[in-house]
Structure formats: C-alpha cells, structure tokens
Write a protein that holds these residues in place. Structure first.
Motif, PDB file in Angstrom:
ATOM      1  N   PRO A  89      10.999  -2.394   2.730  1.00  0.00           N
ATOM      2  CA  PRO A  89      11.099  -3.542   1.812  1.00  0.00           C
ATOM      3  C   PRO A  89       9.956  -4.529   2.026  1.00  0.00           C
ATOM      4  O   PRO A  89      10.179  -5.738   2.162  1.00  0.00           O
ATOM      5  CB  PRO A  89      12.452  -4.145   2.179  1.00  0.00           C
ATOM      6  CG  PRO A  89      12.626  -3.796   3.621  1.00  0.00           C
ATOM      7  CD  PRO A  89      11.835  -2.559   3.916  1.00  0.00           C
ATOM      8  N   ALA A  90       8.739  -4.046   2.043  1.00  0.00           N
ATOM      9  CA  ALA A  90       7.582  -4.909   2.316  1.00  0.00           C
ATOM     10  C   ALA A  90       6.325  -4.258   1.740  1.00  0.00           C
ATOM     11  O   ALA A  90       6.281  -3.047   1.555  1.00  0.00           O
ATOM     12  CB  ALA A  90       7.423  -5.087   3.827  1.00  0.00           C
ATOM     13  N   ASN A  91       5.299  -5.057   1.474  1.00  0.00           N
ATOM     14  CA  ASN A  91       4.002  -4.523   1.034  1.00  0.00           C
ATOM     15  C   ASN A  91       3.228  -3.999   2.244  1.00  0.00           C
ATOM     16  O   ASN A  91       3.501  -4.378   3.382  1.00  0.00           O
ATOM     17  CB  ASN A  91       3.172  -5.617   0.353  1.00  0.00           C
ATOM     18  CG  ASN A  91       3.494  -5.802  -1.132  1.00  0.00           C
ATOM     19  OD1 ASN A  91       2.846  -6.589  -1.817  1.00  0.00           O
ATOM     20  ND2 ASN A  91       4.486  -5.098  -1.663  1.00  0.00           N
ATOM     21  N   PHE A  92       2.260  -3.136   1.966  1.00  0.00           N
ATOM     22  CA  PHE A  92       1.415  -2.567   3.016  1.00  0.00           C
ATOM     23  C   PHE A  92       0.042  -3.244   2.970  1.00  0.00           C
ATOM     24  O   PHE A  92      -0.464  -3.573   1.898  1.00  0.00           O
ATOM     25  CB  PHE A  92       1.242  -1.061   2.758  1.00  0.00           C
ATOM     26  CG  PHE A  92       0.291  -0.382   3.710  1.00  0.00           C
ATOM     27  CD1 PHE A  92       0.726   0.052   4.951  1.00  0.00           C
ATOM     28  CD2 PHE A  92      -1.054  -0.201   3.371  1.00  0.00           C
ATOM     29  CE1 PHE A  92      -0.160   0.674   5.845  1.00  0.00           C
ATOM     30  CE2 PHE A  92      -1.939   0.415   4.254  1.00  0.00           C
ATOM     31  CZ  PHE A  92      -1.482   0.852   5.493  1.00  0.00           C
TER      32      PHE A  92
ATOM     33  N   ILE B  51       4.916  -1.176  -7.100  1.00  0.00           N
ATOM     34  CA  ILE B  51       5.296  -1.966  -5.924  1.00  0.00           C
ATOM     35  C   ILE B  51       5.687  -3.381  -6.338  1.00  0.00           C
ATOM     36  O   ILE B  51       5.258  -3.867  -7.390  1.00  0.00           O
ATOM     37  CB  ILE B  51       4.175  -2.028  -4.856  1.00  0.00           C
ATOM     38  CG1 ILE B  51       2.944  -2.780  -5.353  1.00  0.00           C
ATOM     39  CG2 ILE B  51       3.803  -0.619  -4.400  1.00  0.00           C
ATOM     40  CD1 ILE B  51       1.881  -2.988  -4.279  1.00  0.00           C
ATOM     41  N   LEU B  52       6.484  -4.023  -5.494  1.00  0.00           N
ATOM     42  CA  LEU B  52       6.874  -5.402  -5.783  1.00  0.00           C
ATOM     43  C   LEU B  52       5.693  -6.330  -5.478  1.00  0.00           C
ATOM     44  O   LEU B  52       5.109  -6.247  -4.395  1.00  0.00           O
ATOM     45  CB  LEU B  52       8.067  -5.798  -4.906  1.00  0.00           C
ATOM     46  CG  LEU B  52       8.707  -7.123  -5.317  1.00  0.00           C
ATOM     47  CD1 LEU B  52       9.515  -6.956  -6.604  1.00  0.00           C
ATOM     48  CD2 LEU B  52       9.590  -7.678  -4.218  1.00  0.00           C
ATOM     49  N   PRO B  53       5.325  -7.199  -6.431  1.00  0.00           N
ATOM     50  CA  PRO B  53       4.252  -8.162  -6.127  1.00  0.00           C
ATOM     51  C   PRO B  53       4.760  -9.171  -5.089  1.00  0.00           C
ATOM     52  O   PRO B  53       5.445 -10.125  -5.425  1.00  0.00           O
ATOM     53  CB  PRO B  53       3.942  -8.824  -7.469  1.00  0.00           C
ATOM     54  CG  PRO B  53       4.888  -8.257  -8.454  1.00  0.00           C
ATOM     55  CD  PRO B  53       5.877  -7.375  -7.770  1.00  0.00           C
TER      56      PRO B  53
HETATM   57  N1  PLP Z   1       8.311  -5.101  -1.385  1.00  0.00           N
HETATM   58  C1  PLP Z   1       9.647  -4.953  -1.447  1.00  0.00           C
HETATM   59  C2  PLP Z   1      10.195  -3.671  -1.955  1.00  0.00           C
HETATM   60  C3  PLP Z   1      10.483  -5.994  -1.043  1.00  0.00           C
HETATM   61  O1  PLP Z   1      11.804  -5.869  -1.080  1.00  0.00           O
HETATM   62  C4  PLP Z   1       9.907  -7.190  -0.578  1.00  0.00           C
HETATM   63  C5  PLP Z   1      10.748  -8.317  -0.180  1.00  0.00           C
HETATM   64  O2  PLP Z   1      11.012  -9.206  -0.893  1.00  0.00           O
HETATM   65  C6  PLP Z   1       8.516  -7.287  -0.524  1.00  0.00           C
HETATM   66  C7  PLP Z   1       7.744  -6.235  -0.941  1.00  0.00           C
HETATM   67  C8  PLP Z   1       7.862  -8.550  -0.067  1.00  0.00           C
HETATM   68  O3  PLP Z   1       7.934  -9.543  -1.046  1.00  0.00           O
HETATM   69  P1  PLP Z   1       7.937 -11.068  -0.657  1.00  0.00           P
HETATM   70  O4  PLP Z   1       6.734 -11.307   0.165  1.00  0.00           O
HETATM   71  O5  PLP Z   1       7.860 -11.781  -1.956  1.00  0.00           O
HETATM   72  O6  PLP Z   1       9.190 -11.319   0.078  1.00  0.00           O
END
Ligand code: PLP
Ligand code: COI
Length: 342
Positions: free
Chosen positions: A222-225, A241-243
């Motif tokens: 659950p985080a970016n690389f 990917i989630l921004p």
């Molecule tokens: N990618 C995913 C799949 C996530 O669940 C998260 C957590 O929110 C992130 C990336 C990191 O995003 P953010 O820095 O906005 O918390």
C-alpha cells in the motif's frame, strides 16, 4: 487518563472516544454528527456490501514540541477522496465538509494524540460508503461519510529500517484502465493474496509490476515505489498506481535539496543499477527496501541493511515538517485549534 505505550504502538486499531458521521440523502449532505460507538448499522442491500461502493483516505496528525497539532495535506486528501468516489459514481463530500469532519474528529479525540517524543502519530481514516439499497448494479442514492482516528506507530515493525519485498509475478493489483489510480476498497482486496504469498515466502509485502507487459514497476504494497541513483530520485509513472501525496511531497523536497527527480516508467531491469530503494506513503512514511526478490529468476537485488543517504535526508526532512521542527515552506500543514470537549 489513558494508558498507551506510545513508543511501542503498532499500526493497528485502538478505539477512541468519538467518530464523526455525515449522511447524504435526497441529493444533499446533512449535518456532521458525533458518535461514540464504533459500530455502523447497514441495510443488507447497501451498495458498499455488494458492489464495492467504498472509498477511503489515510492521513496523519502530529503533536509538535510546541504542543500544536498539525495535519498534513488535508485538502489534497479531500480532493483525492472526491476523485476516487467520483470514479465509482458516488456522491462525495465537499472539501470544506471533509476538512471540518477531520478537524472535529481530532479535537474530540485529542487525548489519543501521541506525545511529540514518542515519534507516533494519530492516523485519520475518512471513509465513504454507499448505504442506499439496490439489487441491480447501479450507484446508491444514499451515502455515509465517516471519519475515525486511531493512534499508530510505524506501518512496518522495523520502522525506518529496511524491509525485504518480493516481486509479484503471478498477480496484479490493478489493471491499466481500471481502478488502480483511485483509493477504492476493492484494490486492497485484490492485493491481499499477493501480500500473503510474499509474507509466506518471508517478505514483508509484494512489489507489483505493470499488468500488461510485466516489464515496469508499479507500486509496493500500500505504498509507492522509489529508487535513487546518481543523486536522482526515480519513481514510477503508471496509470495503475495511486498518486501518493507522500511521494508528491518527497519529489518537491528532493528538488528543494538539489536532488534530481525522474517520474517515468521504471523497468525491472534497472533494479540492479539502483543505489537505494524504498516505499513511501502515509502509513509507510519512507520505508527503505533492503532486498527485492524476483521469483522469476531467483535474483535478489540488495540495497543494504541501513537506509541510504538520500532516503534518510528525505525521511528526516519530511518528518521534521510534519512535527513542526522545520518550516512548512510548501504550505502543507493545517494547525488544529483546540476546543472544549463536550
Ligand atoms: N499506494 C497505495 C496503494 C496506497 O494505499 C497508499 C496509501 O495511501 C499509497 C500509495 C500512498 O499514498 P499517500 O502517500 O497519499 O498516503
Ligand atoms: C495509507 O498509507 O494511509 C494507506 O492507506 C495504506 C494502508 C494502511 C491501507
């Protein structure tokens, strides 16, 4: 008085005093309501239960040395909830309503805000669910927006120590034209098996590749690389990917520090040339990556047993801004004014 071992808090759920809820009915949002119970009663045909109409956010509040409570990039999280909800056709809370609900929830649970010295924080979880009943596949007409908080320590037990991750070769978290770029619950359901497989093999989480060619890196659990090479911060550009708001902040801080930034497709074949690797997010902050295992060829890419210099500089600067120890030059912080408890 509450007795919490602030210094050894896991990243988990602890019941706090209150949560804030707001209902959307007949085309409009109602008033914010304060709840003591952490239970929600739902209609059995609610769309969140059947058709995954559910989006959420994750943010943190920090207590400073000056005792002030700071929240990090609240408006950006409010906007991302709107984008996520909109994508799966939900009514979404206006930015002001989102912000007010977050502020009130923090104020009402101030005694759960970890002290400055503990290095812990208050995790904020805004949640939006479709509660109106339907049986046909269509959006609900009624929604619940809810905010709860819980005090947390580091997402990985190791804190700012490297974790090892495994490339997921046989599972995708999200499709290129699917929902990977929005924060919908279904993405997390789709990630559970890959994460479990990585953990069974002795790794902390899964590193996902692009779903089409399995050539590029997507994200990490659950985080970016991100990776570092030649004083350059390199992070994947991908539709699925989630921004990450943390990643966006690190990109800006890296530029402030004179570190070059590349946001582009990152090939798996580049892993061997990186000097540092890490994952970043609200929960993960920066978690350095020690080793990456690729089951396809049994290769292990090794980045060492300590965080590298660029990851360390960025981590300490980001945390210092969040706790109020360094100036907030990008206007990311909102101070929560205290108010009397009911
Ligand atoms: N990618 C995913 C799949 C996530 O669940 C998260 C957590 O929110 C992130 C990336 C990191 O995003 P953010 O820095 O906005 O918390
Ligand atoms: C976050 O970093 O806030 C997340 O949403 C990650 C997670 C614990 C789901």
């Amino acid at each position: 008085m509450i007795h919490i071992d602030w210094k050894n808090l896991p990243f988990g759920y602890i019941k706090t005093d209150y949560n804030i809820r707001c209902y959307y009915k007949n085309g409009q949002w109602g008033e914010l309501e304060i709840f003591g119970s952490d239970k929600v009663t739902l209609h059995m045909a609610a769309t969140c239960l059947h058709y995954g109409q559910e989006v959420f956010e994750g943010m943190k509040a920090f207590r400073g040395k000056d005792e002030k409570i700071r929240i990090f990039r609240c408006i950006d999280n409010a906007r991302r909830m709107q984008q996520s909800g909109d994508y799966i056709r939900m009514a979404t809370p206006p930015v002001e309503l989102f912000t007010e609900a977050v502020m009130q929830t923090i104020r009402l649970n101030e005694r759960f805000l970890p002290p400055y010295e503990s290095g812990a924080s208050l995790y904020i979880r805004p949640l939006l669910i479709g509660i109106g009943p339907t049986v046909g596949v269509k959006p609900a007409e009624e929604y619940l927006f809810l905010v709860f908080v819980t005090p947390v320590g580091p997402y990985f037990k190791t804190g700012f120590k490297p974790v090892n991750v495994m490339i997921s070769r046989n599972r995708d978290r999200a499709a290129p034209l699917g929902t990977g770029h929005v924060k919908v619950g279904g993405n997390y359901a789709a990630s559970l098996l890959a994460a479990e497989e990585a953990q069974r093999a002795g790794y902390s989480t899964a590193l996902y590749l692009d779903a089409k060619e399995k050539k590029y890196i997507d994200e990490c659990g659950p985080a970016n690389f991100f990776a570092v090479r030649d004083n350059t911060y390199i992070t994947p550009d991908s539709q699925s990917i989630l921004p990450s708001i943390t990643n966006d902040s690190l990109v800006l801080l890296a530029k402030d520090l004179g570190i070059k930034v590349e946001r582009r497709q990152v090939e798996v074949s580049e892993l061997e040339s990186f000097e540092e690797a890490g994952e970043c997010g609200t929960a993960a902050v920066i978690t350095p990556i020690g080793k990456i295992f690729d089951p396809e060829n049994n290769r292990i890419y090794d980045y060492g047993t300590e965080a590298g210099p660029v990851s360390s500089r960025l981590y300490h600067l980001l945390r210092a801004i969040q706790y109020g120890d360094e100036p907030d030059t990008h206007n990311w912080i909102t101070i929560v004014d205290p108010f009397p408890r009911p």
